[in-house]
Write a protein that holds these residues in place. Structure first.
Motif, PDB file in Angstrom:
ATOM      1  N   GLY A  69      28.339  34.184  18.534  1.00  0.00           N
ATOM      2  CA  GLY A  69      27.706  35.162  17.672  1.00  0.00           C
ATOM      3  C   GLY A  69      26.397  34.662  17.083  1.00  0.00           C
ATOM      4  N   HIS A  70      26.141  33.363  17.191  1.00  0.00           N
ATOM      5  CA  HIS A  70      24.876  32.815  16.708  1.00  0.00           C
ATOM      6  C   HIS A  70      23.779  33.256  17.672  1.00  0.00           C
ATOM      7  CE1 HIS A  70      21.810  29.828  15.683  1.00  0.00           C
ATOM      8  NE2 HIS A  70      22.427  29.755  14.510  1.00  0.00           N
ATOM      9  N   PRO A  71      22.685  33.858  17.182  1.00  0.00           N
ATOM     10  CA  PRO A  71      21.674  34.443  18.077  1.00  0.00           C
ATOM     11  C   PRO A  71      21.077  33.425  19.046  1.00  0.00           C
ATOM     12  CG  PRO A  71      20.958  34.545  15.775  1.00  0.00           C
ATOM     13  CD  PRO A  71      22.359  34.040  15.785  1.00  0.00           C
ATOM     14  N   ASP A  72      20.832  32.196  18.591  1.00  0.00           N
ATOM     15  CA  ASP A  72      20.263  31.191  19.493  1.00  0.00           C
ATOM     16  C   ASP A  72      21.243  30.821  20.596  1.00  0.00           C
ATOM     17  OD1 ASP A  72      17.966  31.193  17.990  1.00  0.00           O
ATOM     18  OD2 ASP A  72      18.581  29.479  16.763  1.00  0.00           O
ATOM     19  N   LEU A  73      22.524  30.735  20.265  1.00  0.00           N
ATOM     20  CA  LEU A  73      23.515  30.370  21.260  1.00  0.00           C
ATOM     21  C   LEU A  73      23.711  31.501  22.263  1.00  0.00           C
ATOM     22  CD1 LEU A  73      25.403  28.190  22.214  1.00  0.00           C
ATOM     23  CD2 LEU A  73      27.178  29.164  20.785  1.00  0.00           C
ATOM     24  N   ASP A  74      23.712  32.745  21.790  1.00  0.00           N
ATOM     25  CA  ASP A  74      23.840  33.870  22.715  1.00  0.00           C
ATOM     26  C   ASP A  74      22.694  33.869  23.721  1.00  0.00           C
ATOM     27  OD1 ASP A  74      26.135  34.716  21.516  1.00  0.00           O
ATOM     28  OD2 ASP A  74      25.165  36.224  20.261  1.00  0.00           O
ATOM     29  N   LEU A  75      21.503  33.492  23.264  1.00  0.00           N
ATOM     30  CA  LEU A  75      20.355  33.414  24.154  1.00  0.00           C
ATOM     31  C   LEU A  75      20.598  32.359  25.233  1.00  0.00           C
ATOM     32  CD1 LEU A  75      17.389  34.219  24.758  1.00  0.00           C
ATOM     33  CD2 LEU A  75      16.707  32.356  23.248  1.00  0.00           C
ATOM     34  N   VAL A  76      21.155  31.214  24.841  1.00  0.00           N
ATOM     35  CA  VAL A  76      21.415  30.146  25.799  1.00  0.00           C
ATOM     36  C   VAL A  76      22.468  30.582  26.814  1.00  0.00           C
ATOM     37  CG1 VAL A  76      22.356  27.818  26.049  1.00  0.00           C
ATOM     38  CG2 VAL A  76      20.710  28.294  24.256  1.00  0.00           C
ATOM     39  N   LEU A  77      23.456  31.342  26.373  1.00  0.00           N
ATOM     40  CA  LEU A  77      24.538  31.728  27.260  1.00  0.00           C
ATOM     41  C   LEU A  77      24.081  32.662  28.383  1.00  0.00           C
ATOM     42  CD1 LEU A  77      27.445  32.193  24.710  1.00  0.00           C
ATOM     43  CD2 LEU A  77      27.024  30.268  26.234  1.00  0.00           C
ATOM     44  N   VAL A  78      23.004  33.394  28.186  1.00  0.00           N
ATOM     45  CA  VAL A  78      22.519  34.299  29.225  1.00  0.00           C
ATOM     46  C   VAL A  78      21.348  33.715  30.001  1.00  0.00           C
ATOM     47  CG1 VAL A  78      23.329  36.365  28.035  1.00  0.00           C
ATOM     48  CG2 VAL A  78      21.005  35.545  27.630  1.00  0.00           C
ATOM     49  N   MET A  79      20.983  32.491  29.707  1.00  0.00           N
ATOM     50  CA  MET A  79      19.868  31.856  30.398  1.00  0.00           C
ATOM     51  C   MET A  79      20.251  31.460  31.815  1.00  0.00           C
ATOM     52  SD  MET A  79      18.378  29.218  27.620  1.00  0.00           S
ATOM     53  CE  MET A  79      16.859  29.579  26.845  1.00  0.00           C
ATOM     54  N   LYS A  80      19.254  31.371  32.651  1.00  0.00           N
ATOM     55  CA  LYS A  80      19.445  30.849  33.992  1.00  0.00           C
ATOM     56  C   LYS A  80      19.491  29.326  33.896  1.00  0.00           C
ATOM     57  CE  LYS A  80      16.880  34.652  35.943  1.00  0.00           C
ATOM     58  NZ  LYS A  80      15.558  35.107  36.262  1.00  0.00           N
ATOM     59  N   ILE A  81      19.966  28.677  34.940  1.00  0.00           N
ATOM     60  CA  ILE A  81      20.106  27.228  34.943  1.00  0.00           C
ATOM     61  C   ILE A  81      18.764  26.538  34.690  1.00  0.00           C
ATOM     62  CG2 ILE A  81      20.696  25.226  36.369  1.00  0.00           C
ATOM     63  CD1 ILE A  81      23.108  26.693  35.283  1.00  0.00           C
ATOM     64  N   ASP A  82      17.678  27.004  35.316  1.00  0.00           N
ATOM     65  CA  ASP A  82      16.370  26.383  35.095  1.00  0.00           C
ATOM     66  C   ASP A  82      15.924  26.539  33.647  1.00  0.00           C
ATOM     67  OD1 ASP A  82      16.201  25.550  37.709  1.00  0.00           O
ATOM     68  OD2 ASP A  82      15.030  27.289  38.372  1.00  0.00           O
ATOM     69  N   ASP A  83      16.175  27.715  33.079  1.00  0.00           N
ATOM     70  CA  ASP A  83      15.834  27.931  31.674  1.00  0.00           C
ATOM     71  C   ASP A  83      16.683  27.035  30.777  1.00  0.00           C
ATOM     72  OD1 ASP A  83      14.030  29.883  32.447  1.00  0.00           O
ATOM     73  OD2 ASP A  83      15.479  31.515  32.179  1.00  0.00           O
ATOM     74  N   LEU A  84      17.922  26.863  31.150  1.00  0.00           N
ATOM     75  CA  LEU A  84      18.830  26.017  30.385  1.00  0.00           C
ATOM     76  C   LEU A  84      18.333  24.572  30.380  1.00  0.00           C
ATOM     77  CD1 LEU A  84      21.420  25.829  28.773  1.00  0.00           C
ATOM     78  CD2 LEU A  84      22.655  25.514  30.920  1.00  0.00           C
ATOM     79  N   LYS A  85      17.829  24.105  31.504  1.00  0.00           N
ATOM     80  CA  LYS A  85      17.290  22.742  31.564  1.00  0.00           C
ATOM     81  C   LYS A  85      16.113  22.601  30.610  1.00  0.00           C
ATOM     82  CE  LYS A  85      18.736  21.823  36.291  1.00  0.00           C
ATOM     83  NZ  LYS A  85      18.308  21.644  37.674  1.00  0.00           N
ATOM     84  N   ILE A  86      15.266  23.613  30.544  1.00  0.00           N
ATOM     85  CA  ILE A  86      14.127  23.575  29.626  1.00  0.00           C
ATOM     86  C   ILE A  86      14.625  23.537  28.182  1.00  0.00           C
ATOM     87  CG2 ILE A  86      12.162  24.905  28.749  1.00  0.00           C
ATOM     88  CD1 ILE A  86      11.762  25.888  31.666  1.00  0.00           C
ATOM     89  N   ALA A  87      15.619  24.351  27.874  1.00  0.00           N
ATOM     90  CA  ALA A  87      16.168  24.387  26.514  1.00  0.00           C
ATOM     91  C   ALA A  87      16.791  23.043  26.140  1.00  0.00           C
ATOM     92  CB  ALA A  87      17.198  25.510  26.392  1.00  0.00           C
ATOM     93  N   LEU A  88      17.540  22.449  27.057  1.00  0.00           N
ATOM     94  CA  LEU A  88      18.159  21.159  26.768  1.00  0.00           C
ATOM     95  C   LEU A  88      17.107  20.070  26.593  1.00  0.00           C
ATOM     96  CD1 LEU A  88      21.281  21.243  29.115  1.00  0.00           C
ATOM     97  CD2 LEU A  88      21.198  21.559  26.630  1.00  0.00           C
ATOM     98  N   ASP A  89      16.055  20.114  27.391  1.00  0.00           N
ATOM     99  CA  ASP A  89      14.957  19.158  27.216  1.00  0.00           C
ATOM    100  C   ASP A  89      14.323  19.323  25.842  1.00  0.00           C
ATOM    101  OD1 ASP A  89      15.327  18.012  29.702  1.00  0.00           O
ATOM    102  OD2 ASP A  89      13.721  19.160  30.672  1.00  0.00           O
ATOM    103  N   ASP A  90      14.192  20.570  25.406  1.00  0.00           N
ATOM    104  CA  ASP A  90      13.595  20.853  24.105  1.00  0.00           C
ATOM    105  C   ASP A  90      14.448  20.288  22.964  1.00  0.00           C
ATOM    106  OD1 ASP A  90      11.645  22.284  22.365  1.00  0.00           O
ATOM    107  OD2 ASP A  90      13.446  23.389  21.794  1.00  0.00           O
ATOM    108  N   VAL A  91      15.752  20.530  22.999  1.00  0.00           N
ATOM    109  CA  VAL A  91      16.598  20.028  21.909  1.00  0.00           C
ATOM    110  C   VAL A  91      16.694  18.505  21.949  1.00  0.00           C
ATOM    111  CG1 VAL A  91      17.908  22.145  21.590  1.00  0.00           C
ATOM    112  CG2 VAL A  91      18.781  20.423  23.144  1.00  0.00           C
ATOM    113  N   ARG A  92      16.671  17.923  23.142  1.00  0.00           N
ATOM    114  CA  ARG A  92      16.673  16.453  23.236  1.00  0.00           C
ATOM    115  C   ARG A  92      15.378  15.877  22.671  1.00  0.00           C
ATOM    116  NH1 ARG A  92      19.604  16.803  28.507  1.00  0.00           N
ATOM    117  NH2 ARG A  92      17.589  17.268  29.408  1.00  0.00           N
ATOM    118  N   ALA A  93      14.267  16.531  22.949  1.00  0.00           N
ATOM    119  CA  ALA A  93      12.974  16.061  22.419  1.00  0.00           C
ATOM    120  C   ALA A  93      12.969  16.133  20.895  1.00  0.00           C
ATOM    121  CB  ALA A  93      11.834  16.892  22.998  1.00  0.00           C
ATOM    122  N   ARG A  94      13.547  17.204  20.360  1.00  0.00           N
ATOM    123  CA  ARG A  94      13.620  17.338  18.897  1.00  0.00           C
ATOM    124  C   ARG A  94      14.497  16.249  18.295  1.00  0.00           C
ATOM    125  NH1 ARG A  94      12.621  21.422  15.121  1.00  0.00           N
ATOM    126  NH2 ARG A  94      13.977  21.326  13.320  1.00  0.00           N
TER     127      ARG A  94
END
Length: 179
Positions: free
Chosen positions: A4-29
């Protein structure tokens, strides 16, 4: 958990390539936050060394004034004692700023990746588990950073105020002797 968290819902519908970008972003942070904690620790150590060095010199001058009959040392006696005490207090804040707590480092342990590679785990489940764990880790790191940065800021302000403390102590002693 975070359903139900808006950011998590966004991640759940992402494609695998988009997910890799998101994970790289959170790791960088997470890496940036750890680097900020380390920088604060290093700066606190540098300020600590300065305060200890100046505090020892001021304390030695103050102590010497009790044992030597020198007008300049007698005039500076209480100013040097006040300066040494003030810098010792500032050094304590530096010590508080040096993180002795456990920092949550970037990356996951092998047990997480063993679990993640099991065939029954879907990629979105792995991503959710990764982000939930990272959320807790970043919360701890943010709290640690806030605490250490606050202590360092206080220590630096005390260093900035040191000449004023020395001047007030130097001026107060002659004024008190006239009362």
């Amino acid at each position: 958990m975070l359903r139900g968290h808006p950011d998590l819902d966004l991640v759940l519908v992402m494609k695998i390539d988009d997910l890799k970008i998101a994970l790289d972003d959170v790791r960088a942070r997470q890496t940036a936050l750890v680097n900020l904690i380390i920088f604060t620790d290093q700066k606190a150590m540098a300020v600590f060394r300065l305060y200890v060095t100046l505090g020892i010199a001021a304390g030695a001058a103050g102590a010497a004034s009790f044992f030597r009959n020198d007008a300049l040392l007698e005039f500076a006696r209480w100013a040097m004692v006040a300066t040494a005490c003030w810098l010792a207090l500032g050094a304590l804040f530096c010590f508080r700023a040096m993180s002795r707590a456990s920092i949550n480092l970037p990356g996951r342990g092998p047990e997480f990746w063993q679990w993640a590679m099991r065939p029954e785990n879907e990629p979105h489940e792995v991503a959710e588990a990764y982000l939930v764990e990272l959320l807790d880790r970043q919360k701890v790191n943010r709290e640690l950073n806030k605490k250490t940065a606050g202590a360092l800021a206080t220590a630096v302000k005390m260093g900035i105020a040191t000449p004023l403390i020395t001047a007030v102590a130097a001026a107060a002693v002659p004024l008190l002797s006239y009362l």
